[in-house]
Scaffold this motif. Sequence first.
Motif, PDB file in Angstrom:
ATOM      1  N   GLU A  17      -3.651  12.222   0.338  1.00  0.00           N
ATOM      2  CA  GLU A  17      -2.737  11.610   1.318  1.00  0.00           C
ATOM      3  C   GLU A  17      -2.907  10.103   1.411  1.00  0.00           C
ATOM      4  O   GLU A  17      -2.090   9.419   2.024  1.00  0.00           O
ATOM      5  N   THR A  18      -3.982   9.593   0.822  1.00  0.00           N
ATOM      6  CA  THR A  18      -4.272   8.164   0.996  1.00  0.00           C
ATOM      7  C   THR A  18      -4.427   7.394  -0.316  1.00  0.00           C
ATOM      8  O   THR A  18      -4.379   6.172  -0.301  1.00  0.00           O
ATOM      9  N   ASP A  69       0.814  -1.217   0.000  1.00  0.00           N
ATOM     10  CA  ASP A  69       0.000   0.000   0.000  1.00  0.00           C
ATOM     11  C   ASP A  69       0.847   1.267   0.000  1.00  0.00           C
ATOM     12  O   ASP A  69       0.538   2.239  -0.684  1.00  0.00           O
ATOM     13  N   HIS A 127       0.980   4.100  -2.928  1.00  0.00           N
ATOM     14  CA  HIS A 127       0.677   5.510  -2.663  1.00  0.00           C
ATOM     15  C   HIS A 127       1.783   6.416  -3.205  1.00  0.00           C
ATOM     16  O   HIS A 127       1.509   7.441  -3.838  1.00  0.00           O
ATOM     17  N   PRO A 144      -8.090   2.472   6.006  1.00  0.00           N
ATOM     18  CA  PRO A 144      -7.102   2.424   4.913  1.00  0.00           C
ATOM     19  C   PRO A 144      -7.691   2.787   3.556  1.00  0.00           C
ATOM     20  O   PRO A 144      -7.019   3.336   2.705  1.00  0.00           O
ATOM     21  N   THR A 145      -8.975   2.476   3.354  1.00  0.00           N
ATOM     22  CA  THR A 145      -9.657   2.797   2.086  1.00  0.00           C
ATOM     23  C   THR A 145     -11.094   3.219   2.385  1.00  0.00           C
ATOM     24  O   THR A 145     -11.604   2.986   3.482  1.00  0.00           O
ATOM     25  N   ILE A 173      -2.131   7.868  11.143  1.00  0.00           N
ATOM     26  CA  ILE A 173      -1.722   8.937  10.229  1.00  0.00           C
ATOM     27  C   ILE A 173      -1.701  10.255  10.982  1.00  0.00           C
ATOM     28  O   ILE A 173      -2.693  10.661  11.574  1.00  0.00           O
ATOM     29  N   GLN A 180      -4.109   5.425  -3.842  1.00  0.00           N
ATOM     30  CA  GLN A 180      -3.114   4.464  -4.327  1.00  0.00           C
ATOM     31  C   GLN A 180      -3.320   4.157  -5.810  1.00  0.00           C
ATOM     32  O   GLN A 180      -2.653   3.283  -6.368  1.00  0.00           O
ATOM     33  N   ASP A 195      -9.244  13.957   1.970  1.00  0.00           N
ATOM     34  CA  ASP A 195      -9.314  12.497   1.909  1.00  0.00           C
ATOM     35  C   ASP A 195      -9.275  11.866   3.292  1.00  0.00           C
ATOM     36  O   ASP A 195      -9.942  10.875   3.545  1.00  0.00           O
ATOM     37  N   VAL A 196      -8.440  12.427   4.181  1.00  0.00           N
ATOM     38  CA  VAL A 196      -8.361  11.895   5.547  1.00  0.00           C
ATOM     39  C   VAL A 196      -9.684  12.096   6.269  1.00  0.00           C
ATOM     40  O   VAL A 196     -10.147  11.218   6.999  1.00  0.00           O
ATOM     41  N   ARG A 208       2.252   9.962   6.262  1.00  0.00           N
ATOM     42  CA  ARG A 208       1.727   8.615   6.509  1.00  0.00           C
ATOM     43  C   ARG A 208       2.683   7.899   7.459  1.00  0.00           C
ATOM     44  O   ARG A 208       3.867   7.788   7.190  1.00  0.00           O
TER      45      ARG A 208
END
Length: 578
Positions: free
Chosen positions: A283-284, A135, A139, A504-505, A412, A286, A482-483, A417
Amino acid sequence: MLAHTLKAFTELMEHDFVSWENLSTVFIKKIVSYVTMNAVDASIQQLSLSILENMVPTSRAFFEVVRKEVTLDRLLTHLQVTNAQLQLKAMALLIALLLSATDAERREMMETLREKNIRQFIHKNIIHSSEPLGDEMAHYLYVLQSVSLNLCEHRMKMSMDPYSQEQRDLLQSLRQAAFESEGEAPAGTFSTERRRSLCAKEFRKLGFVNNSNPAEDLRRAPPGLLALDNMVYFSRNTPNAYSRFVLENSSREDKHECPFARSSIQLTLILCEILHIGEPCSETAQAFYPMFFGQDHFFEELFCICIQLVNKTWKEMRATQEDFNKVMQVVREQITRTLSLKPTSLELFKTRVNALNYSEILKLRQTERLHQEETLAVPVLELREKLKPELLELIRQQRLLHLCEGTLFRKISSRRRQDKLWYCRLSPNHKVLHYGDMEEGVQSPPIESLPEKIPVADMKMLLVGKECPHTKEKSSGKQNKDVLELAFSIVHDVEEYCLNFIAPTRYEFCLWTDGLNVLLGKEMTSERTQTDLDVLLSMELKLRLLDLENISIPDEPPPIPKPPSNLNFCYDFSHSEQ
């Protein structure tokens, strides 16, 4: 001993009791020496790279020291090793340097990476490695792709300046490349008016709307000068395809010609939107395109493939000028559908996007439309409502099973990260949540190894997004959208303690928030619930309506006939017995 010391230092700094800004330049140079020396243990180099990655975003002074002392050549040396963890830390520091650099510095660094063929190395040795891509690395590859594509943003937002000789020369080069076979008349052969008229005619054949002043077509930003750059690249790198496109369309009837310039401008805008050029890095995320790393001039080469696709689709649709927007909508769909397949090279993308012709798009649309029409009939809608409770219960059970399996979460911070991991899972009897810190690589740890626990009976409520305490704490800084979309917290105990999560997603976020809502006796509210319900309803309806294929279902049920005038037709069993 040194490795343990650096590890302890990193652990202490992650508690945020001391700011990274308090560290001295002497200390930084000492850490840098562990990275730049060859005869140093890999574990020390990993920790040193990790410490430098934390320092770079802290201040401009630290960035300049690290960039000066740790050259790109040295970073690339670490990137080309077989040690996956050292490779990962080197990539992390490279990304930190890119994100902290100014536009000019970033452009210079990306040019150095291009000269070193680093994209091709990543494509061959990291993306297509025998080891699965983690992961973190996914990213970093996404960020590298995003930073590289965002170098186009400057030209995308810049309108054409009609007084710029350089830009006017680029525009004229398009005309000359297309019509040079017709011969350039010597100076003085035509009057100024006659020459201007000939140029306007040729610019019209090129597909410019304002053929007397084509610079006006490029005043819209975006796509701005990026569209001009793409057209010039296409004309210079694929001259045969360019000449064929222009001459083929200039010989058609006016109403059926595909306008090259107008199509190029709109296509450039479409590609910018699909590839999210000009948007900040997540920031997350992928999601990266493997084919991006197999090509130096990715955006320009992608344009060259897609502009020829526009011409092909235009002919398949037998389009006229009035159909321009329809053609571009189809082209956008062709590109989007093909990119979703994640082709590994531009050649494979070209093959697949050309195979997805207009008739295939029509078939896909028709299938989707028929499916939608089937599900909108009144009796079918009534059947859907009857099936919903049973299927919602199935989704609830699936959510609880997922919580029982558990998930590995990352801690995080606002800085970057983090490598810190922790695991959380629900007990099989659905009464206790167990959690605890975890090392990388551990899969599904047993409940006994998770020391902390929260009884489900003590859970008070679920908080998401901006309501979570761990997102409010960072509200002073620039909070990443995104966070926020992945944050949720469980409020528990009388004193209202909170257990904070960053999923995580988005998929994991939906499953966990749904599962926790089920435990709290509330409705499942995530978008995933609706998606799963639609899929299950669609499957169930198809099975139940299988025998009714090609039979039209009436909107109203057949009328119930009137009762008979008498019931004498009933058989009297008593007479037969006598």
